[in-house]
Design an enzyme around this catalytic site. Sequence first.
Site, PDB file in Angstrom:
ATOM      1  N   ASN A   7      16.708  -1.372   4.413  1.00  0.00           N
ATOM      2  CA  ASN A   7      16.070  -0.821   5.599  1.00  0.00           C
ATOM      3  C   ASN A   7      15.831  -1.983   6.567  1.00  0.00           C
ATOM      4  O   ASN A   7      14.911  -2.777   6.376  1.00  0.00           O
ATOM      5  CB  ASN A   7      14.743  -0.155   5.183  1.00  0.00           C
ATOM      6  CG  ASN A   7      14.058   0.521   6.343  1.00  0.00           C
ATOM      7  OD1 ASN A   7      14.500   0.428   7.483  1.00  0.00           O
ATOM      8  ND2 ASN A   7      12.963   1.198   6.048  1.00  0.00           N
ATOM      9  N   ARG A  88      19.572   2.479   5.541  1.00  0.00           N
ATOM     10  CA  ARG A  88      18.860   3.517   6.288  1.00  0.00           C
ATOM     11  C   ARG A  88      19.151   3.307   7.775  1.00  0.00           C
ATOM     12  O   ARG A  88      19.020   2.190   8.293  1.00  0.00           O
ATOM     13  CB  ARG A  88      17.360   3.372   6.056  1.00  0.00           C
ATOM     14  CG  ARG A  88      16.561   4.282   6.953  1.00  0.00           C
ATOM     15  CD  ARG A  88      15.160   3.770   7.129  1.00  0.00           C
ATOM     16  NE  ARG A  88      14.409   4.650   7.994  1.00  0.00           N
ATOM     17  CZ  ARG A  88      13.507   4.230   8.861  1.00  0.00           C
ATOM     18  NH1 ARG A  88      13.259   2.937   8.988  1.00  0.00           N
ATOM     19  NH2 ARG A  88      12.856   5.082   9.596  1.00  0.00           N
ATOM     20  N   HIS A 177      12.144  10.893   9.786  1.00  0.00           N
ATOM     21  CA  HIS A 177      11.669  11.019   8.399  1.00  0.00           C
ATOM     22  C   HIS A 177      12.540  11.965   7.566  1.00  0.00           C
ATOM     23  O   HIS A 177      12.098  12.459   6.526  1.00  0.00           O
ATOM     24  CB  HIS A 177      10.226  11.583   8.325  1.00  0.00           C
ATOM     25  CG  HIS A 177       9.180  10.700   8.914  1.00  0.00           C
ATOM     26  ND1 HIS A 177       8.109  11.192   9.615  1.00  0.00           N
ATOM     27  CD2 HIS A 177       9.033   9.362   8.904  1.00  0.00           C
ATOM     28  CE1 HIS A 177       7.342  10.204  10.012  1.00  0.00           C
ATOM     29  NE2 HIS A 177       7.881   9.078   9.600  1.00  0.00           N
ATOM     30  N   HIS A 203       4.754  15.064   5.862  1.00  0.00           N
ATOM     31  CA  HIS A 203       4.905  13.617   5.659  1.00  0.00           C
ATOM     32  C   HIS A 203       3.817  12.968   6.516  1.00  0.00           C
ATOM     33  O   HIS A 203       3.935  12.896   7.744  1.00  0.00           O
ATOM     34  CB  HIS A 203       6.304  13.159   6.105  1.00  0.00           C
ATOM     35  CG  HIS A 203       6.512  11.678   6.021  1.00  0.00           C
ATOM     36  ND1 HIS A 203       7.354  11.076   5.106  1.00  0.00           N
ATOM     37  CD2 HIS A 203       5.980  10.652   6.734  1.00  0.00           C
ATOM     38  CE1 HIS A 203       7.331   9.768   5.258  1.00  0.00           C
ATOM     39  NE2 HIS A 203       6.501   9.483   6.254  1.00  0.00           N
ATOM     40  N   GLY A 205       2.030   9.660   7.081  1.00  0.00           N
ATOM     41  CA  GLY A 205       1.901   8.216   6.903  1.00  0.00           C
ATOM     42  C   GLY A 205       1.342   7.652   8.186  1.00  0.00           C
ATOM     43  O   GLY A 205       0.635   8.347   8.920  1.00  0.00           O
ATOM     44  N   ASN A 206       1.688   6.412   8.469  1.00  0.00           N
ATOM     45  CA  ASN A 206       1.294   5.847   9.752  1.00  0.00           C
ATOM     46  C   ASN A 206       1.995   6.630  10.863  1.00  0.00           C
ATOM     47  O   ASN A 206       1.403   6.972  11.876  1.00  0.00           O
ATOM     48  CB  ASN A 206       1.674   4.370   9.744  1.00  0.00           C
ATOM     49  CG  ASN A 206       1.088   3.665  10.909  1.00  0.00           C
ATOM     50  OD1 ASN A 206       0.047   4.062  11.416  1.00  0.00           O
ATOM     51  ND2 ASN A 206       1.772   2.636  11.362  1.00  0.00           N
ATOM     52  N   ARG A 236       0.297   6.701  17.562  1.00  0.00           N
ATOM     53  CA  ARG A 236       1.012   7.556  18.521  1.00  0.00           C
ATOM     54  C   ARG A 236       0.208   8.821  18.802  1.00  0.00           C
ATOM     55  O   ARG A 236      -0.428   9.360  17.891  1.00  0.00           O
ATOM     56  CB  ARG A 236       2.380   7.952  17.994  1.00  0.00           C
ATOM     57  CG  ARG A 236       3.363   6.816  17.949  1.00  0.00           C
ATOM     58  CD  ARG A 236       4.750   7.322  17.567  1.00  0.00           C
ATOM     59  NE  ARG A 236       5.438   6.314  16.811  1.00  0.00           N
ATOM     60  CZ  ARG A 236       6.039   6.517  15.642  1.00  0.00           C
ATOM     61  NH1 ARG A 236       6.071   7.714  15.113  1.00  0.00           N
ATOM     62  NH2 ARG A 236       6.633   5.526  15.027  1.00  0.00           N
ATOM     63  N   ASP A 278      -5.679   2.875  10.746  1.00  0.00           N
ATOM     64  CA  ASP A 278      -5.556   3.096   9.302  1.00  0.00           C
ATOM     65  C   ASP A 278      -6.519   4.189   8.856  1.00  0.00           C
ATOM     66  O   ASP A 278      -7.723   4.098   9.093  1.00  0.00           O
ATOM     67  CB  ASP A 278      -5.861   1.773   8.579  1.00  0.00           C
ATOM     68  CG  ASP A 278      -5.470   1.827   7.115  1.00  0.00           C
ATOM     69  OD1 ASP A 278      -5.973   2.711   6.391  1.00  0.00           O
ATOM     70  OD2 ASP A 278      -4.653   0.986   6.705  1.00  0.00           O
ATOM     71  N   ARG A 280      -7.772   4.867   6.110  1.00  0.00           N
ATOM     72  CA  ARG A 280      -8.866   4.445   5.214  1.00  0.00           C
ATOM     73  C   ARG A 280     -10.090   4.004   6.017  1.00  0.00           C
ATOM     74  O   ARG A 280     -11.221   4.294   5.645  1.00  0.00           O
ATOM     75  CB  ARG A 280      -8.412   3.301   4.297  1.00  0.00           C
ATOM     76  CG  ARG A 280      -7.518   3.792   3.189  1.00  0.00           C
ATOM     77  CD  ARG A 280      -6.800   2.679   2.509  1.00  0.00           C
ATOM     78  NE  ARG A 280      -5.774   2.123   3.381  1.00  0.00           N
ATOM     79  CZ  ARG A 280      -4.731   1.430   2.954  1.00  0.00           C
ATOM     80  NH1 ARG A 280      -4.584   1.187   1.683  1.00  0.00           N
ATOM     81  NH2 ARG A 280      -3.827   0.971   3.798  1.00  0.00           N
ATOM     82  N   GLY A 328      -0.719  11.486   2.907  1.00  0.00           N
ATOM     83  CA  GLY A 328      -0.476  12.708   2.139  1.00  0.00           C
ATOM     84  C   GLY A 328      -0.623  12.497   0.636  1.00  0.00           C
ATOM     85  O   GLY A 328      -1.133  13.361  -0.080  1.00  0.00           O
ATOM     86  N   ASN A 330      -2.366   9.953  -0.792  1.00  0.00           N
ATOM     87  CA  ASN A 330      -3.609   9.277  -1.199  1.00  0.00           C
ATOM     88  C   ASN A 330      -4.913   9.854  -0.679  1.00  0.00           C
ATOM     89  O   ASN A 330      -5.957   9.612  -1.273  1.00  0.00           O
ATOM     90  CB  ASN A 330      -3.551   7.808  -0.769  1.00  0.00           C
ATOM     91  CG  ASN A 330      -2.515   7.034  -1.552  1.00  0.00           C
ATOM     92  OD1 ASN A 330      -2.654   6.864  -2.747  1.00  0.00           O
ATOM     93  ND2 ASN A 330      -1.457   6.610  -0.880  1.00  0.00           N
ATOM     94  N   GLU A 379      12.084   7.125  -0.298  1.00  0.00           N
ATOM     95  CA  GLU A 379      13.246   7.084   0.596  1.00  0.00           C
ATOM     96  C   GLU A 379      14.305   6.123   0.076  1.00  0.00           C
ATOM     97  O   GLU A 379      15.501   6.367   0.207  1.00  0.00           O
ATOM     98  CB  GLU A 379      12.793   6.676   2.009  1.00  0.00           C
ATOM     99  CG  GLU A 379      12.006   7.775   2.692  1.00  0.00           C
ATOM    100  CD  GLU A 379      11.091   7.271   3.795  1.00  0.00           C
ATOM    101  OE1 GLU A 379      10.063   6.637   3.474  1.00  0.00           O
ATOM    102  OE2 GLU A 379      11.405   7.501   4.972  1.00  0.00           O
TER     103      GLU A 379
HETATM  104  P1  ADP Z   1       4.451   4.133   7.190  1.00  0.00           P
HETATM  105  O1  ADP Z   1       5.520   4.119   6.115  1.00  0.00           O
HETATM  106  O2  ADP Z   1       4.655   5.177   8.251  1.00  0.00           O
HETATM  107  O3  ADP Z   1       4.088   2.792   7.734  1.00  0.00           O
HETATM  108  P2  ADP Z   1       2.697   4.884   5.006  1.00  0.00           P
HETATM  109  O4  ADP Z   1       3.390   6.061   4.446  1.00  0.00           O
HETATM  110  O5  ADP Z   1       2.681   3.619   4.235  1.00  0.00           O
HETATM  111  O6  ADP Z   1       3.117   4.635   6.503  1.00  0.00           O
HETATM  112  O7  ADP Z   1       1.180   5.332   5.247  1.00  0.00           O
HETATM  113  C1  ADP Z   1       0.217   4.500   5.825  1.00  0.00           C
HETATM  114  C2  ADP Z   1      -1.088   5.285   5.892  1.00  0.00           C
HETATM  115  O8  ADP Z   1      -1.438   5.686   4.561  1.00  0.00           O
HETATM  116  C3  ADP Z   1      -2.248   4.471   6.440  1.00  0.00           C
HETATM  117  O9  ADP Z   1      -2.967   5.234   7.400  1.00  0.00           O
HETATM  118  C4  ADP Z   1      -3.084   4.255   5.222  1.00  0.00           C
HETATM  119  O10 ADP Z   1      -4.426   4.207   5.537  1.00  0.00           O
HETATM  120  C5  ADP Z   1      -2.804   5.484   4.393  1.00  0.00           C
HETATM  121  N1  ADP Z   1      -3.193   5.248   3.004  1.00  0.00           N
HETATM  122  C6  ADP Z   1      -2.624   4.427   2.111  1.00  0.00           C
HETATM  123  N2  ADP Z   1      -3.349   4.401   0.985  1.00  0.00           N
HETATM  124  C7  ADP Z   1      -4.411   5.220   1.181  1.00  0.00           C
HETATM  125  C8  ADP Z   1      -5.537   5.628   0.412  1.00  0.00           C
HETATM  126  N3  ADP Z   1      -5.705   5.143  -0.825  1.00  0.00           N
HETATM  127  N4  ADP Z   1      -6.421   6.512   0.955  1.00  0.00           N
HETATM  128  C9  ADP Z   1      -6.243   6.993   2.191  1.00  0.00           C
HETATM  129  N5  ADP Z   1      -5.205   6.639   2.976  1.00  0.00           N
HETATM  130  C10 ADP Z   1      -4.316   5.773   2.478  1.00  0.00           C
END
Ligand code: ADP
Length: 394
Positions: A7, A88, A177, A203, A205-206, A236, A278, A280, A328, A330, A379
């Site tokens: 990637n 990718r 994605h 999906h 994530g960030n 975004r 983030d 978290r 999703g 976590n 992926e």
């Molecule tokens: P990308 O691949 O788009 O950069 P990821 O799929 O790695 O993103 O997701 C990042 C997001 O997942 C962040 O907002 C992060 O806070 C969240 N994340 C990762 N671990 C945890 C957790 N234990 N609890 C809540 N959110 C989490």
Amino acid sequence: MNIMSINAGSSSLKFSLFNMDTKDVLLSGLFERIGIEGSNYTIKYNDCKIKEEALMETHSDAIKILMDKIIELGVVKSLEEINGIGHRIVHGGSIYKESVVVTDKVLDDIIALSDLAPLHNPAHAICIKAFRDVLPNTPMVVVFDTAFHQTIEKDRYLYAVPYNWYTDYQVRKYGAHGTSHRYVAEKLKEELGRDDLNIICCHLGNGGSITAIKAGKCVDTSMGFTPHAGIIMGTRSGDIDVSMVPYVMEKAGKSAGEIMNDLNKKSGFLGISGISSDSRDIEDGIKEGNERCILTQKMYVNSIVKYIAEYYLLLGHVDVIAFTAGIGENSMDTRSDVIEKLSPLGIFINPEANNVRGKFAKISDKNSKVDVYIVPTNEELMIAQDTLKLIDRM
Ligand code: ADP
């Protein structure tokens, strides 16, 4: 068979080497700041982590270091034991509906599609050429992030703008994605033993996107012409009324580029909370009673539920709602906040089953009309599997 999954970004290169017989990751890692001062790499191998600085002016330099390390660490005895490389690719335009073996024509197409992914496609092309230099006899495959969405019908991929925007400038929904959504759909098919599943895949994530999948085929997705559209994301905005763009440009005296930067990098969780992109940090803020974090989560959940509701009607019948990617997989709170809002549809979460992170699990209540699952995405493995399949046919 050993397959390398790659990637590449403009100054980075992530890699995983899989033993495809066992699906084990033999080695993985990341090269960063390629062509920039302070270039460095991290390699994970056998529970060890190597992090070193090294001069890397180009992707070829990074790949040469990687190949040397693979031999030095004894991961394989010779580079011929790397049987294929899968890349990718962010954008395949309307041309690529599935993964393909790299040829000169494919490489030219990837470069020609750079208009649609100016930060990514040129970097992918550089990286493919660099691998050709270093491993000229190793077959390569490209896996497009847009390909899975190419089954979306025209009435759902077009925008109601002048038609020539589509015919002259290729303005339409492409989504992103796709590799992750496809992985989730295939994993559910395999685990549940059914190939007729209607799935809404979240999906989160960030970056984030929601996809409606009917019997393995994508019928709609929340991202659009670019990954900017759809749900709220880390930085975004997701869907907005475009008229705010010229309005704020004039009010704030900003250029189009500055506004796009605001919408891409300073919006979403970061923009609303004023604290962090983030999730978290947002969850911590909520525990401390921070009003802006509470507002961020409400808006985030609303934006997800809006798409789930639309796709519920589009699919007519839904078998599975799946959660994947960082949030999703976590965030128990996000999953339960979303599912709680779906109770008018008879969809309910099981709080005990939801008390889990990063594992394939069913988290819906036994009374729920739709099953809800966590499906950790992979992926890199999807790319390696496509690569293996295609080089087997060569
Ligand atoms: P990308 O691949 O788009 O950069 P990821 O799929 O790695 O993103 O997701 C990042 C997001 O997942 C962040 O907002 C992060 O806070 C969240 N994340 C990762 N671990 C945890 C957790 N234990 N609890 C809540 N959110 C989490």
